[in-house]
Each structure stands twice: as structure tokens, then as C-alpha cells.
Write an enzyme that holds these catalytic residues in place. Structure first.
Site, PDB file in Angstrom:
ATOM      1  CE  LYS A  10      31.069  68.313  -8.870  1.00  7.43           C
ATOM      2  NZ  LYS A  10      31.533  67.390  -7.443  1.00  7.43           N
ATOM      3  CE1 TYR A  50      32.635  62.805 -10.388  1.00  6.11           C
ATOM      4  CE2 TYR A  50      30.213  63.143  -9.984  1.00  6.11           C
ATOM      5  CZ  TYR A  50      31.579  63.727  -9.821  1.00  6.11           C
ATOM      6  OH  TYR A  50      31.737  65.378  -9.801  1.00  6.11           O
ATOM      7  CG  PHE A  58      32.477  59.696  -2.149  1.00  6.18           C
ATOM      8  CD1 PHE A  58      32.041  59.932  -3.707  1.00  6.18           C
ATOM      9  CD2 PHE A  58      33.369  59.347  -1.678  1.00  6.18           C
ATOM     10  CE1 PHE A  58      33.132  60.146  -4.330  1.00  6.18           C
ATOM     11  CE2 PHE A  58      34.834  59.729  -2.137  1.00  6.18           C
ATOM     12  CZ  PHE A  58      34.441  60.047  -3.727  1.00  6.18           C
ATOM     13  CB  THR A  92      37.798  68.787  -3.746  1.00  9.76           C
ATOM     14  OG1 THR A  92      38.914  67.402  -4.374  1.00  9.76           O
ATOM     15  CG2 THR A  92      36.821  67.043  -3.688  1.00  9.76           C
ATOM     16  CG  ASN A 113      32.336  69.889  -4.879  1.00 11.08           C
ATOM     17  OD1 ASN A 113      31.676  69.833  -5.856  1.00 11.08           O
ATOM     18  ND2 ASN A 113      33.530  68.897  -4.700  1.00 11.08           N
ATOM     19  CG  HIS A 116      33.907  68.087 -12.721  1.00  8.32           C
ATOM     20  ND1 HIS A 116      34.296  66.505 -11.964  1.00  8.32           N
ATOM     21  CD2 HIS A 116      33.813  67.547 -14.001  1.00  8.32           C
ATOM     22  CE1 HIS A 116      34.714  66.268 -12.859  1.00  8.32           C
ATOM     23  NE2 HIS A 116      35.029  66.860 -13.826  1.00  8.32           N
ATOM     24  CD  GLU A 127      35.819  64.117 -16.631  1.00  8.22           C
ATOM     25  OE1 GLU A 127      35.639  63.731 -15.896  1.00  8.22           O
ATOM     26  OE2 GLU A 127      36.098  65.556 -16.312  1.00  8.22           O
TER      27      GLU A 127
HETATM   28  N1  UDP Z   1      33.251  63.811  -3.258  1.00  9.95           N
HETATM   29  C1  UDP Z   1      32.220  63.605  -1.971  1.00  9.95           C
HETATM   30  N2  UDP Z   1      32.751  62.970  -0.873  1.00  9.95           N
HETATM   31  C2  UDP Z   1      34.262  62.954  -0.914  1.00  9.95           C
HETATM   32  C3  UDP Z   1      35.170  63.191  -1.719  1.00  9.95           C
HETATM   33  C4  UDP Z   1      34.860  63.892  -2.862  1.00  9.95           C
HETATM   34  O1  UDP Z   1      30.844  63.192  -1.730  1.00  9.95           O
HETATM   35  O2  UDP Z   1      34.913  62.089   0.190  1.00  9.95           O
HETATM   36  C5  UDP Z   1      32.597  64.168  -4.223  1.00  9.95           C
HETATM   37  C6  UDP Z   1      32.433  65.671  -4.584  1.00  9.95           C
HETATM   38  O3  UDP Z   1      31.106  66.567  -5.146  1.00  9.95           O
HETATM   39  C7  UDP Z   1      34.014  65.954  -5.453  1.00  9.95           C
HETATM   40  C8  UDP Z   1      33.567  64.148  -6.339  1.00  9.95           C
HETATM   41  O4  UDP Z   1      33.021  63.435  -4.993  1.00  9.95           O
HETATM   42  O5  UDP Z   1      34.331  66.460  -6.521  1.00  9.95           O
HETATM   43  C9  UDP Z   1      34.940  63.981  -6.881  1.00  9.95           C
HETATM   44  O6  UDP Z   1      35.720  63.370  -6.175  1.00  9.95           O
HETATM   45  P1  UDP Z   1      37.105  64.069  -6.545  1.00  9.95           P
HETATM   46  O7  UDP Z   1      37.954  63.454  -5.041  1.00  9.95           O
HETATM   47  O8  UDP Z   1      37.907  63.796  -8.006  1.00  9.95           O
HETATM   48  O9  UDP Z   1      37.165  65.564  -6.228  1.00  9.95           O
HETATM   49  P2  UDP Z   1      37.407  66.864  -7.473  1.00  9.95           P
HETATM   50  O10 UDP Z   1      38.094  66.248  -8.637  1.00  9.95           O
HETATM   51  O11 UDP Z   1      36.162  66.790  -8.173  1.00  9.95           O
HETATM   52  O12 UDP Z   1      38.153  68.253  -7.188  1.00  9.95           O
END
Ligand code: UDP
Length: 139
Positions: A10, A50, A58, A92, A113, A116, A127
Site C-alpha cells: 500500500k 474496495y 471508513f 488488519t 497497514n 493487502h 482481484e
Molecule cells: N480499514 C480501515 N478501517 C477499519 C477497517 C479496515 O481503514 O476499521 C482498511 C484497512 O486498510 C484494511 C482495509 O480497510 O486493510 C480492508 O479491510 P478488511 O477488513 O478487508 O481487512 P484486511 O482483509 O485488509 O485485513
């Protein structure tokens, strides 16, 4: 069974100069890089990618973050690659991520974070072709 997964380094991690470190962690974990490229997503691309999160509070900020700079998208291959890459990424929220994971090492917070990875075969199947054609993948 060998499978493909889709990965993003990212914008936060790219800005911090961590592309090489993360690619090394991926290689050291035994995941093969089938394709990789640097892109700067448009708003439409990020919103489409997304789309499953579009009702989440968010969503807007996440899209802004994803278009805030270039990122590195890759297709990874290996035995059980989806789960193995998710394990390597960590939770996450980087504060909850285990030692030795990408998010523990380079994640700043729940949004920025560092990486992805596809969370299931059905997701990877959407994807991977979202960003790569078959011609871009090595055999
Ligand atoms: N995210 C965020 N706030 C939240 C949860 C997720 O900004 O409260 C962002 C974060 O960058 C995350 C992405 O949204 O990686 C997708 O969320 P997901 O729950 O799918 O997590 P991942 O699969 O990336 O661990």
C-alpha cells in the site's frame, strides 16, 4: 494445491521505502512472484477494488488513502498461497499483528497497514484479473 493470491504493497509502505523489505519477506516465505508492477490507482479503480466495503464508514477515507500515492500490485503463487500470505501479513490492525508479520513491522494503524492480500479463492479470482492480464504473468 498450488493457488494464486493478489497482493498490494500500500501507499504508506511504498512512501516509507519498504518495497524491497516486503518483497524479501514474501520471497523468504516461499511465495513465488508471478507478476508485479507499480501503479498509482485512480479513484474509480480504488472504489471498484474496495466495492465490498462501500457501505462501511471508513470507505471514503480508505479510497483517499489508496490513491494518495503509488502502490505495488503483485500476483503470488504457492501451495495454500492465500492463507500463507494472510499469515505473513498479520492482523488488519498492526497493533494486534504478530511478531514477524508485515503489518507488525511496517503498519502504522488500522488504515495505513502496509499491505493487502486476497482473503479467499473467490476474492483472488476477482482481484487478480482486476489488475493483471494473463499475458503479464510468468509461467
Ligand atoms: N480499514 C480501515 N478501517 C477499519 C477497517 C479496515 O481503514 O476499521 C482498511 C484497512 O486498510 C484494511 C482495509 O480497510 O486493510 C480492508 O479491510 P478488511 O477488513 O478487508 O481487512 P484486511 O482483509 O485488509 O485485513
Amino acid at each position: 494445491m498450488s493457488e494464486l493470491t493478489f497482493s498490494i504493497i500500500k501507499p504508506d509502505a511504498v512512501k516509507a521505502g519498504k518495497i524491497g523489505d516486503i518483497m524479501k519477506m514474501i520471497s523468504d516465505a516461499g511465495l513465488k512472484i508471478k507478476a508485479t508492477k507499480m501503479i498509482h490507482m485512480t479513484q474509480a479503480q480504488a472504489e471498484g477494488f474496495y466495492a465490498v466495503h462501500k457501505e462501511r464508514p471508513f470507505f471514503g477515507e480508505l479510497v483517499e488513502f489508496m490513491i494518495s500515492g503509488p502502490c505495488v500490485v503483485s500476483v503470488l503463487e504457492g501451495e495454500d498461497a492465500i492463507k500463507r500470505y494472510r499469515d505473513l501479513m498479520g492482523a488488519t490492525n498492526p497493533n494486534e499483528a504478530a511478531e514477524g508479520t508485515i503489518r507488525k513491522a511496517f503498519g502504522a494503524g488500522i488504515e495505513a497497514n502496509a499491505c493487502h492480500g486476497s482473503d479467499a479463492p473467490e476474492t483472488a479470482a476477482i482481484e487478480v484479473p482486476y489488475f493483471f492480464s494473463n499475458l503479464e504473468m510468468v509461467n
